[in-house]
Each structure stands twice: as C-alpha cells, then as structure tokens.
Design a protein around this motif. Sequence first.
Motif, PDB file in Angstrom:
ATOM      1  N   GLU A 175      -4.608   8.704  -4.186  1.00 52.03           N
ATOM      2  CA  GLU A 175      -5.665   9.021  -3.238  1.00 52.03           C
ATOM      3  C   GLU A 175      -6.589   7.817  -3.018  1.00 52.03           C
ATOM      4  OE1 GLU A 175      -7.910  12.549  -4.376  1.00 52.03           O
ATOM      5  OE2 GLU A 175      -9.516  11.940  -2.996  1.00 52.03           O
ATOM      6  N   VAL A 176      -6.983   7.192  -4.117  1.00 50.19           N
ATOM      7  CA  VAL A 176      -7.877   6.028  -3.990  1.00 50.19           C
ATOM      8  C   VAL A 176      -7.199   4.914  -3.189  1.00 50.19           C
ATOM      9  CG1 VAL A 176      -9.126   4.219  -5.250  1.00 50.19           C
ATOM     10  CG2 VAL A 176      -9.051   6.554  -6.165  1.00 50.19           C
ATOM     11  N   CYS A 177      -5.943   4.597  -3.559  1.00 49.79           N
ATOM     12  CA  CYS A 177      -5.246   3.491  -2.878  1.00 49.79           C
ATOM     13  C   CYS A 177      -5.061   3.794  -1.398  1.00 49.79           C
ATOM     14  CB  CYS A 177      -3.892   3.230  -3.521  1.00 49.79           C
ATOM     15  SG  CYS A 177      -4.031   2.544  -5.165  1.00 49.79           S
ATOM     16  N   GLU A 178      -4.731   5.025  -1.087  1.00 47.99           N
ATOM     17  CA  GLU A 178      -4.513   5.376   0.313  1.00 47.99           C
ATOM     18  C   GLU A 178      -5.804   5.319   1.111  1.00 47.99           C
ATOM     19  OE1 GLU A 178      -2.306   9.043   0.225  1.00 47.99           O
ATOM     20  OE2 GLU A 178      -0.459   7.997  -0.354  1.00 47.99           O
ATOM     21  N   THR A 179      -6.892   5.765   0.491  1.00 47.57           N
ATOM     22  CA  THR A 179      -8.180   5.725   1.188  1.00 47.57           C
ATOM     23  C   THR A 179      -8.597   4.294   1.480  1.00 47.57           C
ATOM     24  OG1 THR A 179      -8.768   7.630  -0.151  1.00 47.57           O
ATOM     25  CG2 THR A 179     -10.550   6.621   1.095  1.00 47.57           C
TER      26      THR A 179
ATOM     27  N   PRO B  88       0.828  -1.212   0.000  1.00 48.63           N
ATOM     28  CA  PRO B  88       0.000   0.000   0.000  1.00 48.63           C
ATOM     29  C   PRO B  88       0.869   1.273   0.000  1.00 48.63           C
ATOM     30  CG  PRO B  88      -0.802  -1.577   1.627  1.00 48.63           C
ATOM     31  CD  PRO B  88       0.492  -2.120   1.116  1.00 48.63           C
ATOM     32  N   GLU B  89       2.049   1.167   0.612  1.00 51.14           N
ATOM     33  CA  GLU B  89       2.936   2.335   0.679  1.00 51.14           C
ATOM     34  C   GLU B  89       3.437   2.767  -0.706  1.00 51.14           C
ATOM     35  OE1 GLU B  89       3.658  -0.572   2.637  1.00 51.14           O
ATOM     36  OE2 GLU B  89       2.275   0.306   4.094  1.00 51.14           O
ATOM     37  N   ALA B  90       3.430   1.841  -1.655  1.00 51.27           N
ATOM     38  CA  ALA B  90       3.928   2.168  -2.994  1.00 51.27           C
ATOM     39  C   ALA B  90       3.070   3.243  -3.660  1.00 51.27           C
ATOM     40  CB  ALA B  90       3.963   0.911  -3.859  1.00 51.27           C
ATOM     41  N   ALA B  91       1.812   3.347  -3.223  1.00 53.46           N
ATOM     42  CA  ALA B  91       0.890   4.290  -3.864  1.00 53.46           C
ATOM     43  C   ALA B  91       1.453   5.709  -3.832  1.00 53.46           C
ATOM     44  CB  ALA B  91      -0.471   4.231  -3.176  1.00 53.46           C
ATOM     45  N   LYS B  92       1.919   6.105  -2.664  1.00 52.78           N
ATOM     46  CA  LYS B  92       2.411   7.471  -2.496  1.00 52.78           C
ATOM     47  C   LYS B  92       3.642   7.726  -3.361  1.00 52.78           C
ATOM     48  CE  LYS B  92       2.046   8.899   1.768  1.00 52.78           C
ATOM     49  NZ  LYS B  92       2.507   8.716   3.148  1.00 52.78           N
TER      50      LYS B  92
ATOM     51  N   GLY C 276      -6.616   1.604   1.242  1.00 53.92           N
ATOM     52  CA  GLY C 276      -5.546   0.823   1.866  1.00 53.92           C
ATOM     53  C   GLY C 276      -5.093  -0.363   1.036  1.00 53.92           C
ATOM     54  N   ILE C 277      -5.089  -0.189  -0.295  1.00 58.55           N
ATOM     55  CA  ILE C 277      -4.637  -1.287  -1.164  1.00 58.55           C
ATOM     56  C   ILE C 277      -3.381  -0.855  -1.927  1.00 58.55           C
ATOM     57  CG2 ILE C 277      -6.862  -2.419  -1.520  1.00 58.55           C
ATOM     58  CD1 ILE C 277      -6.997  -0.792  -4.212  1.00 58.55           C
ATOM     59  N   PRO C 278      -2.587  -1.848  -2.379  1.00 57.02           N
ATOM     60  CA  PRO C 278      -1.462  -1.504  -3.245  1.00 57.02           C
ATOM     61  C   PRO C 278      -1.993  -1.025  -4.602  1.00 57.02           C
ATOM     62  CG  PRO C 278      -1.303  -3.785  -2.447  1.00 57.02           C
ATOM     63  CD  PRO C 278      -2.674  -3.300  -2.137  1.00 57.02           C
ATOM     64  N   PRO C 279      -1.229  -0.227  -5.323  1.00 61.10           N
ATOM     65  CA  PRO C 279      -1.688   0.232  -6.645  1.00 61.10           C
ATOM     66  C   PRO C 279      -1.564  -0.859  -7.705  1.00 61.10           C
ATOM     67  CG  PRO C 279       0.486   1.116  -6.175  1.00 61.10           C
ATOM     68  CD  PRO C 279       0.060   0.379  -4.946  1.00 61.10           C
ATOM     69  N   VAL C 280      -0.823  -1.914  -7.369  1.00 60.59           N
ATOM     70  CA  VAL C 280      -0.702  -3.066  -8.262  1.00 60.59           C
ATOM     71  C   VAL C 280      -1.323  -4.245  -7.520  1.00 60.59           C
ATOM     72  CG1 VAL C 280       0.881  -4.547  -9.546  1.00 60.59           C
ATOM     73  CG2 VAL C 280       1.475  -2.146  -9.170  1.00 60.59           C
ATOM     74  N   LEU C 281      -2.382  -4.805  -8.085  1.00 58.98           N
ATOM     75  CA  LEU C 281      -3.113  -5.858  -7.388  1.00 58.98           C
ATOM     76  C   LEU C 281      -2.700  -7.233  -7.901  1.00 58.98           C
ATOM     77  CD1 LEU C 281      -6.667  -4.236  -7.254  1.00 58.98           C
ATOM     78  CD2 LEU C 281      -4.864  -4.184  -5.513  1.00 58.98           C
ATOM     79  N   HIS C 282      -2.107  -8.017  -7.007  1.00 59.86           N
ATOM     80  CA  HIS C 282      -1.632  -9.351  -7.333  1.00 59.86           C
ATOM     81  C   HIS C 282      -2.827 -10.301  -7.381  1.00 59.86           C
ATOM     82  CE1 HIS C 282      -0.074 -13.343  -6.411  1.00 59.86           C
ATOM     83  NE2 HIS C 282       1.136 -12.945  -6.721  1.00 59.86           N
ATOM     84  N   MET C 283      -3.133 -10.839  -8.557  1.00 61.01           N
ATOM     85  CA  MET C 283      -4.316 -11.692  -8.702  1.00 61.01           C
ATOM     86  C   MET C 283      -3.986 -13.163  -8.857  1.00 61.01           C
ATOM     87  SD  MET C 283      -6.936  -9.312 -10.865  1.00 61.01           S
ATOM     88  CE  MET C 283      -8.410 -10.143 -10.289  1.00 61.01           C
ATOM     89  N   GLY C 284      -2.675 -13.501  -8.846  1.00 67.27           N
ATOM     90  CA  GLY C 284      -2.350 -14.924  -8.838  1.00 67.27           C
ATOM     91  C   GLY C 284      -1.425 -15.383  -9.930  1.00 67.27           C
ATOM     92  N   SER C 285      -1.620 -16.650 -10.327  1.00 64.20           N
ATOM     93  CA  SER C 285      -0.760 -17.297 -11.306  1.00 64.20           C
ATOM     94  C   SER C 285      -1.283 -17.005 -12.708  1.00 64.20           C
ATOM     95  CB  SER C 285      -0.796 -18.795 -11.047  1.00 64.20           C
ATOM     96  OG  SER C 285      -2.116 -19.252 -11.291  1.00 64.20           O
ATOM     97  N   CYS C 286      -0.669 -17.640 -13.699  1.00 61.07           N
ATOM     98  CA  CYS C 286      -1.126 -17.375 -15.074  1.00 61.07           C
ATOM     99  C   CYS C 286      -2.498 -17.975 -15.370  1.00 61.07           C
ATOM    100  CB  CYS C 286      -0.110 -17.863 -16.081  1.00 61.07           C
ATOM    101  SG  CYS C 286       1.259 -16.721 -16.240  1.00 61.07           S
ATOM    102  N   VAL C 287      -2.837 -19.141 -14.797  1.00 61.51           N
ATOM    103  CA  VAL C 287      -4.206 -19.616 -15.043  1.00 61.51           C
ATOM    104  C   VAL C 287      -5.204 -18.650 -14.404  1.00 61.51           C
ATOM    105  CG1 VAL C 287      -3.675 -22.090 -15.293  1.00 61.51           C
ATOM    106  CG2 VAL C 287      -4.416 -21.224 -13.098  1.00 61.51           C
TER     107      VAL C 287
END
Length: 678
Positions: free
Chosen positions: A532-536, A519-523, A538-549
């Motif tokens: 602003e959205v990420c900080e509000t 989440p700190e990467a946002a700033k 509390g999520i990272p700006p890059v969302l890890h969704m998993g493996s290739c499948v």
Amino acid sequence: MSADEIKAKAEVKAKKTVNPREVTVDPATQQMLEKAAKDGVETIFDRAITMKPCNIGEQGTCCKNCSQGPCRLPLPKKGIEGKDERKGLCGATPETIAARNFARMVAGGAAAHSDHGRGVAEVFLAAARRETEDYHIQDIEKLLEIAPDFEVATTVIVDGQEQERDVYEIAVEVGEKALAEWGKQEGEIYYAKRAPEARYKLWQDLDVVPRGIDREIVEIMHRTHMGVDQDYRNIIKQCSRAAIGDGWAGSMIATDLQDILFGTPYPTQGEINLGVLKADHVNIIVHGHEPLLSEMIVVAAQSPEMLDYAKQKGAKGIILAGMCCTANEILMRHGMPIAGNYLQQELAIVTGALDAMVVDVQCIMENIANVAQCYHTKVITTNPRAMIESGDTVHIEFDEHHALEDAKKIVKTAIDNFPNRKAEAMIPAAKEKMVVGFSYEAINYHLGGTFRGSYWPLNDNIINGRIRGIGGVVGCNNARTTHDEGHLIVVKELLKNDVIVLTTGCNAMACGKAGLLTPEAAKVYCGPGLAEVCETVGIPPVLHMGSCVDNSRILMAATQVVKAGGLGKDISDLPAAGSAPEWMSEKAISIGHYFVTAGVYTVFGVGLPVTGAPRFQKYLFEELEDIYGGMWDLVVDPYEHAQKMIKHIDKKRKALGLDKGKERVLMDMADRQKLDAA
Ligand code: NFS
Ligand code: SF4
C-alpha cells in the motif's frame, strides 16, 4: 575407504562439470555457462567445483603472521571438551588468531574503500582549484550542505553584511579538510558527529571515535603483527575504529564528493543484464569501482567524434555498460545500463560480443584476462594500483589531469577492436527494467515530501505498522553459493513480511535482474501494508541506493529516520537489520562491522571465518549487543536468515511499544513529541 576408492572418487569429482541450473538462478548466466562449456572456456564456476576451501581457514584459525607457522588450529572433530588447549607455537589461542585474521579483513576492506575516497578527494581538490578542465563542482547545493560538517563557513561578513562566499573558495577549503581526514593523527574525524547524538556519545564513551582514516588501518596492521595485541576484545575495539573510519569517513567522503563532482543521484530508469549488449554495436564494459574513470568514459563514448569513428569501423553505435559497483555509479547518474554483477564478469566476455572490458580497481577477477584470450575482447587496465600479468592485457593509464583524453584513447582502442569479432557471438536476451538512484536526499523527497521535509511519513508508516521495519540487504556474489539465489530469497522474504529493503552493490543488481526494482514489484512481492505504501508513493519496495561505498547513504538514511522522531533515540532502537547473503570481499567485513558499531544487527550468509574460535564468535554474535546495541550473526540458510532479521525487527518494535497493532492514524506533531519524550 581404500586408497583406490579414494582415488576413484577424486576422479569423479574432478570430472564433475558445472550444471548451470544448479549454480545460478539468473537465466543469462545459465545461458552463458552453457556457451562457456561448449567453447571449452573455464570459469570461476568450474573452479568452485574442483577446488574446495581449506576447512581450517574457513574456521578462521590458520595463522601465518610469522614464519614459525602457519599454525593451524582446527576445531577437534568431537568438539571442545573441557578447557580449549589449542595453541599456536607462540601460544596464540584460536580466539587471538581468528580475531587477528578478522581484523586484517577489516583493514583490507577499509583501505580499499578509503583509498578510493582519497582519490576522489584529490580530484575534487584539483577541480576546486581549477587545475583540471574535465571535472567540475556540479552540485553546489550539496557542497553548501556538507561544508558546515567540515567547519567551513559558507558566508562571510563584508562591511557588516553577511554575504555568500565564493563557491570555489568553499570547495577548496572543503577539499583540503576532507583530504586531511586521511592523515589526521589526533582528535576526531569530522563526520562522527553526523551520527545520532546518542551514538556519537556512545562511541566517545567507548573510545572508538577514529582519529584519522589511515591511522586506524595502520594500527590494525601493527596490533595484528606477531606478538602484539593478544586479547580479541581489544583487537575488535581497533576494528571498530577502523570500520567507523570507513563508513563515516573514507566511504562517506567518497560518496559526498562524488555527488558534488558528478551530481547527487535522483530516481532514474535503467536496464540490467547481459541482454543490454548489442551485436551490431561496439560493446564496452567498465568494470570496477571508481566513477572518476567511468564518468569520463561516459563522456568519451557519447562524443560525436567517437560515435563517428565507431560508424567508420562498421558499428551502428557504442554501448557502454557497467559491471560491479562502477555500474551502479554510472547507472544512477546517467542511466547507463548494467551488464551484470560480480559473478558475470567472465561471462560477459563469453558472449563473444564484448570489444573491451575496461577495469580500474577491486572485484576484478584475474581470470578475465584468460577468458578474453579465447575471444577477441581487449582487457584494458587503467589504474597504476591494478595491473594484470595474465593474458595479453593492455594498460592505458588514466590520469585525472588529462582524463578525457585518456578516456578517448580507451574508447578508441575498443572501437579498433570491433572488426576483430569472431563469428560465434551470442548475447542472451535477458534484461530487466528498473528504477534506481535513491540517495538519502531522494528518499527524503519521495517519502518525506517537501511538506515536512523529513523522513516523518516513513516513520509514521513504521509506527502504524504498514511497514514493519527496514532491511539493508547488500554485498557481493560468492562462487561458493548459488549465484543470486540467497540475495533474492532474503529480499523476497523481507518484502512478504512488510519489511522495506534498502540495497547497494551486487545485491542491488541481483534485485534489478529479478524485477524487484520497479514500482510494479510492490503488488507482486510485498505484504499488504508495504504494498500500500509503495503504491501510494509510487516507489519500488527495494530502494537502490548505489554502490558499496554508498552504504554510507544507508547510515545517513538510518540517522535521518532517528532524527525524524518517534522511533527511539539511536540507530540501535530502530526496527531494522542488515544483511549480506552472498558476501565474499574484505570490504563486506568492514561494512558489516561499521553497521554493527552503528547499532545494527547484521547477518551474513555463506560462512564467516570465526567458527573455529567459539569464545570470539560468541563475542561477535552476542556480547557486542550489550556494547553497541548491534551484533554479528551468520545464517547460511536464506529463509532462516530473513526470519532472524524479522525476529530482530519485531524485538525492536516491541521495545518501542509498537507491537500492539497500532491504529492507523496519521500522528500530528504533538503525538510525535509525546513519543519522543517517552
Ligand atoms: Ni561491494 Fe561492489 Fe560486488 Fe562485493 Fe565487489 S562489486 S564494492 S565488494 S562483489 S558487492
Ligand atoms: Fe604461529 Fe604465533 Fe607465528 Fe601465528 S604468530 S604463525 S600462531 S607462532
């Protein structure tokens, strides 16, 4: 140039050694490359210097589909003047040849993902029938959620009263129907209807809804046999069927059933890079793709029995880390650390501290067996589909019916190898913290909240312009380009321009190592709106969704965004773009094509084997947009790569009327309906 000069130049080239700072931006990888050079160990980075790719293959115009060839049709140096007269012996044009080669990559990639999915479906069915003690139906909520997609009832009427059906009964029926998707000969795959309605209708109109997963792959192999399909447009139509069969069936079923067996991922913390290994512990890396194996190794490695055994052998404990997509799977569900991405596999062994590398299928370099011989590492193959002849690899076959027993045998082999360590172990210090596990259900929860239970707040932020759009950045590493550099430049450019990034695969790991999954990467990295959205939230700006499948999760997330409203009626209307800056595998081509057929503008880096067939290239890069609303592109320079994605996002914003710098007001239901009606 004289013959002597040519020879001298070749000698210089042959002697050229790897400069660690030139070939990777990752500090752990740089450090291990120095050690490899000192230890006299050859890696893929060395071979990328001494062996250059064939330029005809690179252009996509080498055909060896029959023994009258290989027929090689490179682009003439001075380009094509007038009519393109190039032909193979049979008369095949560069277009036909490149399209056939491309199609066979789609087939290879779709087969890899889907065969993985088939394995999951088989184990799922065994668990549902209670034929195995080691796997269970865990996520009942998800089972009940997907059952209707397979037209499986979740309730029964008893004495005029509606009652819930037995969970295992539902699971058996879901498992049977899911498994039947592979061999289905006619009709449509069930999940095609999961796409936005407009997309599903379009596929029907274009006659590309897959009939069955295997059938479409086999049909590619038939059509690309010598003398069958000789119209690149018709070949691509079949690619679309097979790729949709991958994204919306083979891969998507794999993801869903894995979630039910092992739990749907929700945000959790983890660590990444070679620094996760520990000198005084038994170090085991599980490398490959299938969580069926790695889930059991997790259980085995955590068992008191194995921990005691490790202590007996003088170790302080057991470190189990992942590599490649297996890593993403056990990280998301168990917080197990990741040792690195694709190009780090040999280098994990070079640490001298790796007691076993356990592999299953896909993205496993044969050379790990040779590197292992320079150290003490045991390479253990586990899948009957994937053995290694080189080196002295051991094969311990993993059978789902006694999975835990096999997993213990594997872990024991690693522990037994701990005392064989040689003195010169060296583990890089580099490791990073990260927050991972954003399944589309989790994004719904985090960005949507329980209030509306939808993606609406995300859409709202896209509409009001805080978030400019969505970038799906995924895919491999490639030894032909600087390791991780393209990934990081593309992602950082997008963030700077307020584009939120969804990631999977080896890109996710590159981002993790660079600290972008916090989440700190946002700033630090984002434009003001996205920050602003990420900080509000509390999520990272890059969302890890998993493996290739799990790229299927991105398809579902995109569908949810469409359904939440206000951003058009189809995925192709969204201000979104896809990217694979360092792709290398056939799976990436299948993924790329299912994104394109979903309506996404999809940019690849490094190179695409289509440049030798100009009309075919134009078809993929331009004409497909009129058909699917999405198209391919190739942009090697990562800055320009990101800029083209942003340009496309802006084009879509304009089409939605979102280019006028909207007031940042929260829209209510009525506004939203008005937008939907427009
Ligand atoms: Ni995807 Fe994942 Fe990595 Fe590429 Fe290989 S591990 S399945 S193919 S190299 S991203
Ligand atoms: Fe050559 Fe045609 Fe045979 Fe290909 S199929 S190798 S182009 S003769």
